[in-house]
Design an enzyme around this catalytic site. Sequence first.
Site, mmCIF file in Angstrom:
data_model
loop_
_atom_site.group_PDB
_atom_site.id
_atom_site.type_symbol
_atom_site.label_atom_id
_atom_site.label_comp_id
_atom_site.label_asym_id
_atom_site.label_seq_id
_atom_site.Cartn_x
_atom_site.Cartn_y
_atom_site.Cartn_z
ATOM 1 N N GLU A 196 0.534 -1.309 -0.042
ATOM 2 C CA GLU A 196 0.041 -0.065 -0.084
ATOM 3 C C GLU A 196 0.929 1.201 -0.042
ATOM 4 O OE1 GLU A 196 0.250 -1.405 4.162
ATOM 5 O OE2 GLU A 196 -0.065 -2.344 2.053
ATOM 6 N N HIS A 205 -6.126 0.665 2.391
ATOM 7 C CA HIS A 205 -5.022 1.282 3.487
ATOM 8 C C HIS A 205 -4.690 2.672 3.069
ATOM 9 C CE1 HIS A 205 -3.142 -2.323 5.407
ATOM 10 N NE2 HIS A 205 -3.072 -3.055 4.277
ATOM 11 N N GLU A 213 -4.134 -4.073 9.407
ATOM 12 C CA GLU A 213 -4.699 -5.081 8.359
ATOM 13 C C GLU A 213 -6.143 -5.685 8.570
ATOM 14 O OE1 GLU A 213 -3.464 -5.566 5.477
ATOM 15 O OE2 GLU A 213 -1.541 -4.926 5.782
ATOM 16 N N TYR A 223 -5.220 -10.166 9.817
ATOM 17 C CA TYR A 223 -6.261 -9.826 8.791
ATOM 18 C C TYR A 223 -7.540 -10.312 9.164
ATOM 19 C CZ TYR A 223 -2.169 -8.947 5.452
ATOM 20 O OH TYR A 223 -1.060 -8.255 5.149
#
Length: 623
Positions: A293, A321, A340, A406
């Site tokens: 990102e 992001h 994340e 994540y």
Amino acid sequence: MLEKKSKHWQTILVCCYLFLAQWAWAQTPKLPHSEPDQHSFAQPSVVRMTHLDLDIKVSFEKKQIAGVATLSIENLGNADELWIDSKDLTISKIYLDNDKTPTTFASTDEVPFLGRGVKIDIRPDTRKVHIHYHSSPKAEALQWLSAAQTAGKKFPFLFTQGEAILTRSWIPCQDSPNVRFTYSARVQVPRTHLAMMSATNPTKRNSSGIYEFKMEQAIPAYLVALAVGDVAFKPLGNRTGVYAEPATLPTAAHVLAETENMLVAAEKLYGEYAWKRYDLLILPPSFPFGGMENPRLTFATPTILAKDRSLTSLVAHELAHSWSGNLVTNATWDDFWLNEGFTVYFERRIMEALYGKSYTEMLAVLGYQDWQASNTDFAKTDTAATCLKLHLAGKDPDEGMTDIAYEKGAAFLTTLEKAVGREKFDVFLKNYFSSKAFQTITTEDFVIYLQQNLLSTEQFQSLHVQQWIYGAGIPSFFEVPVSARFQNVDKSVDLYVNKSQLPDKQTTKSWTTHEWVHFLRHLPSTLSLVQMQKLDAAFGFTQSVNAEIQFEWFLKSVQTNYELARAATEKFLIATGRRKYLVPLYKAMLATPAGRTEAQRIYKKARPNYHFVATNTLDELMK
């Protein structure tokens, strides 16, 4: 970013260093909310860099970046020394301020993962530090690709990958997510090449080979990025565009055509985009992640270039992001889930806005499957790794970059949304991004913010917030996601496994990549040669050019010892550098003696194509 050690003596060295570093940190004056970063030698609560000015030359012949890094600093403690991070850098001389007064400096011993700390002698009134240096050919952030490793086969290529603590291998700096700074750069490259950075960017090559860049918003070091190659540009919208090698650009522009719509959808959810432009660079296939990102210029793998545009959730992820991670940043790598987990949640909201709830439900189910697999793996070796708040002291922070951050992070936020209602949760998140913009935040900071701005004491307790964040594993009270589209896929799996009845082609004609992935994941590893051949003949999996389908099919082929896919599997492993694919495939091969021999043979051939991020993990597997 989309997408785990050390020997005993190395761990002892790291722990000794960390003890001394934390003791020294405890003796220094503190800023409000200042946190010690166990993965940096810097002492930003005493002297903090505020701007970086680079003047560098890129040499493909030497595999070297050389020049001057000028650090503008703020001396908060009236100190006479500045600490920075470096790894495999050669520093020849350092001058202070505009009068270029020579100064002395010294490096610590090498510390595993961290490199060396450099102590620079300064004056209390010093405002600029000019560091003359060059990188090593083995710099871990840099991947130097030969012409043969590119799509065009004419010119070499260079790209950087800074996350988590690799920027220190090509720029002497305070390499901590807790230190944000603006930067400018003058970069000299071969005249045949275009240079691009995570900053303002040119769209065409010039005749001099000298490019100038500016990043006016303060970012952490891991987001400073550089790429140099034979690259062209095509706009996708008013604020979006794509860079790629000329041979790749037409496909990239077609696949990424919805990028501007994603940006509009993101702004409607959580506020104005802060970085002016959002462009992407499609890198050669050795790039180790799905995407990175880097602000204003996402680096992306070519494995997302499925012509049916079915893999563009990665673009939504890297775009998200721009708020979660780039705008509001985890203060340390122990807090990685704040980058994340928020981004996965945001990504799925963007995808829902564009493609509907049933599409996002598939993404959520696949993500839950990934979370389950990671949780099972870590439960055998390191249950602490299944917590959101990590404890990475003495470890490479790359070990914390797993599906836990994540998917567990996103699941926690989804749970909060369901509890308070989407409308209220959206207001909360929008205010969170705006009030914390261009700041770093710890997990503990977020918990306080959550209590003050969203949850009552009763809700905080009933939602088990502490267990979500600090507890191991998958919470028993988590509401597992379901997908009606996948339930139909499950029927096809059942018919094939139990009755050898192939999925109907009229049905599969409308399947997305996600439905095929779910189908392949749920086939048993006990399929016979005949069953595998029948599937391959009907759907051409071995010859697929869709990376997600290739990966799942090749993994199933290794598990079932399907010899007819062996050559294609080897080709895939050599041509693809994305760690998400490499680690499971090599692990599956290593599970048998014959497979181990094969894996080691292929890895020896493929390793030169991989970035350090991939080899750092795979070298351990191959021992």
